[in-house]
Design a protein around this motif. Structure first.
Motif: not given
Length: 395
Positions: A346-347, A350, A353-354, A358-359, A362
């Motif tokens: 998931v990180a 992130i 994508q971002i 922003y990790i 998460v």
């Protein structure tokens, strides 16, 4: 008697260090392994990812299968399997053979670690069990923080073969120490497979598994990209990043020592407060991530919390199924490995994508989900929780 127990726990900690070092140590020499076997670095990375996958698969099953056999014999068997795999890895020139020599022992990783944790807990009183387990977890932290730089240093200064030999040497030392100094440990009360599997029908077990999965995703989902974060966000040099990773790992060891005391005196309070404190650390980290000195302080605190979190994860699952310790520890190992895999995945999304900074969210989101699972367990299973709280006050 006290000295013999201390020696037993020391041997278990060294054994866990050797097993974890075999798993993690290759991370620092993946480029060298890729060159040696003439494969890509990504393909060489299978030595890490398939090892972790094997642990996740065997975590709930092999500890259960071996749960009725003399603990000393099982530990010697697992250590022998790791030694054979280590030796094959040293001398083979074939990547497939080397990969198999790592993945096959990996299936037995949860067997040794789960038994080590169970034996450490059983060697002392129930009240002192968290402290004994925390000492074994020092082996886990040392395997993660010392294994990578030591093996990398050996590969760079001597040879890759000597670096790979380090795995074998530690496991051979543990095998001999176990053979000579660990007493025979026949299982006094053999539990049927059915009685152990029955814990999977209890809601408290699943709430505990989910809590541990989220808590570990919160820690290692972020930690997996710590070097990337320090490079991109904090703009640290490679040397300082290496120093920060070492600080985190050494702080983990401190966290293990603290966790033993916290879980002995205040288990429920420690587990419940933990995600709140770590969330606060992540939120501060987000706002000071561009500043070198505050970031260094955050990493020190985070590393201590990471060590505490590892002990909390083991305690939370074990306390949900104390009558099936080997199986529960296997579930713990599977839960943390799945949490690490999911959190890192998931990180990674992130970051793509971002953005890297922003990790941290998460981690915060994972901690919120873990906190909810902890509260649900505390609320839905009040008798068990109250019993643990009463033991807090008695202490």
């Amino acid at each position: 008697m006290k000295n013999s127990k201390s020696l037993l726990i020391f041997i278990l900690a060294i054994g866990v260090f050797g097993i974890i070092n075999t798993e993690m140590g290759v991370i620092g020499i993946l480029p060298a392994l890729a060159d040696y076997f003439n494969v890509s670095v990504s393909k060489a990375g299978l030595m890490v990812s398939l090892f972790a996958l094997a642990i996740a698969i065997s975590g709930p099953t092999l500890p259960l299968i071996f749960s009725g056999i003399n603990r000393k014999k099982v530990m010697l068997l697992v250590l022998a399997i790791f030694i054979v795999g280590n030796v094959i890895s040293i001398f083979t020139n074939n990547f497939t053979v080397a990969l198999l020599a790592r993945v096959i022992p990996a299936f037995f990783h949860p067997v040794y670690v789960s038994i080590a944790l169970s034996v450490a807990a059983a060697s002392v009183s129930e009240r002192e069990a968290p402290k004994a387990i925390s000492k074994v977890f020092i082996g886990v932290s040392a395997g993660m923080v010392l294994g990578v730089p030591v093996v990398s240093f050996m590969a760079n200064t001597v040879s890759l073969e000597i670096a790979m030999s380090f795995f074998a040497v530690v496991n051979i030392f543990t095998f001999i120490a176990t053979l000579l100094f660990v007493p025979s440990m026949p299982v006094q009360e053999r539990l049927s497979y059915g009685s152990q599997l029955k814990i999977l029908t209890h809601g408290i077990t699943w709430l505990s598994i989910l809590a541990v999965l989220f808590l570990n995703a919160a820690i290692f989902g972020v930690y997996s990209y710590l070097a990337e974060y320090l490079d991109v966000v904090t703009d640290m040099s490679l040397n300082i990043i290496s120093a920060m990773l070492l600080v985190y790992g050494l702080a983990n060891i401190i966290g293990n020592i603290i966790a033993g005391k916290l879980l002995t005196e205040y288990p429920i309070r420690s587990v419940t407060i933990f995600p709140i404190v770590l969330s606060a650390v992540y939120m501060i980290f987000f706002f000071v991530g561009e500043l070198t000195v505050p970031t260094a302080i955050i990493i020190l605190v985070w590393g201590i919390l990471g060590g505490i979190g590892a002990n909390i994860n083991q305690y939370w699952i074990m306390s949900s199924a104390p009558k099936a310790p080997d199986f529960a520890n296997g579930l713990f190992l599977t839960s943390v490995n799945l949490g690490t895999t999911i959190g890192a995945a998931v990180a990674g999304i992130i970051i793509a994508q971002i953005g890297t900074e922003y990790i941290l969210f998460v981690g915060v989101l994972s901690l919120v989900l873990g906190f909810i699972c902890i509260l649900l367990r505390n609320y839905r299973y009040k008798p068990k929780t109250n019993q643990l709280i009463e033991s807090d006050h008695c202490r």
